[in-house]
Scaffold this active site. Sequence first.
Site, PDB file in Angstrom:
ATOM      1  CG  ASP A 156      -6.374   3.883   7.450  1.00 39.67           C
ATOM      2  OD1 ASP A 156      -6.492   3.606   8.652  1.00 39.67           O
ATOM      3  OD2 ASP A 156      -5.286   4.192   6.927  1.00 39.67           O
ATOM      4  CG  ASP A 172      -0.373   0.029   2.534  1.00 35.40           C
ATOM      5  OD1 ASP A 172      -0.151   1.127   3.072  1.00 35.40           O
ATOM      6  OD2 ASP A 172      -0.109  -1.064   3.088  1.00 35.40           O
ATOM      7  CD  GLU A 192      -4.178   4.210  10.913  1.00 37.70           C
ATOM      8  OE1 GLU A 192      -3.123   4.183  11.581  1.00 37.70           O
ATOM      9  OE2 GLU A 192      -4.249   3.930   9.693  1.00 37.70           O
TER      10      GLU A 192
END
Length: 289
Positions: A170, A79, A172
């Site tokens: 994503d 990624d 986090e």
Amino acid sequence: MSSTWGRWLGAGIGAVLAAGGLSVQPAAAGAPVGESGDPVDGGVVRGSVDQAHSPRLPIELTSGNVRKGNKNGRLEGIDVASHQHPGGAGINWRLVARGYRFVGVKATEGRYYANPHRLRDQNGARGAGMYAFAYHFAVPNDSGGAAQAKYFLDHAGYRADGKTLNPVLDIEWNPYASSDHTNACYGFTRKRMIWWIRGFVREVERRTGRTATIYTAAGWWNECTGGTSAFAGSPLWVAAISDRPTLPTGWSRWQIWQHGQRTVRGITAVTDVNWLNGGEHELAALAKG
């Protein structure tokens, strides 16, 4: 999912900034820009926009033994973010494709940043025979989940072409906690965080007909959502630098495992590496939904 694990372990954010380690990034159209050239949103300089993931991630995930080598016939992928283009350097996707089968590209962050390399990287990877997908770095205290999903999809270049995997959320650790004076969970209660994620996932499904994959780590997920199982139907991309990935509560299986980083032929900067839970058949099936 950090493309700068080694870098952040060796120095704090301030030291990296002082050394000029962060490249200047273009803000979204109309977004204010600070003296550093990074977008400013909500009075916070968003200095991590060029990074693949939160700088706290490597610190949280370095307790285990790093697994080396490709095991059990799993396919490996990478990624990338704009960090993989230092000074505007390109990526040689034909070289990358010799060792990797898929790539996740950071497309957006919040509602203030779009990676200028996002489409070229996805198209370049697909042109070299790889599978690609885009992901969005969530900043929940910037704007609502549905609003960020709309911004993401407007910029992500998603297409149902048999070579593109599901859009990814994503979610986090907050990289701006010291500046926005909140915490790792963006100042949200667990109930509010679950509601935010639900808004994002629903908007992705409404716009694309696909279920959003969720990228997270067990530590953050269990702390900030209370280990909810509300999204167990979403494919999981788990971050875990260990001999065996610890799954966030609510999932019994991972689809992609981000297991470390290394130098990748064709890319100037050190890059995240991931395994797919399966082989070519599973990868093709994922791209077909």
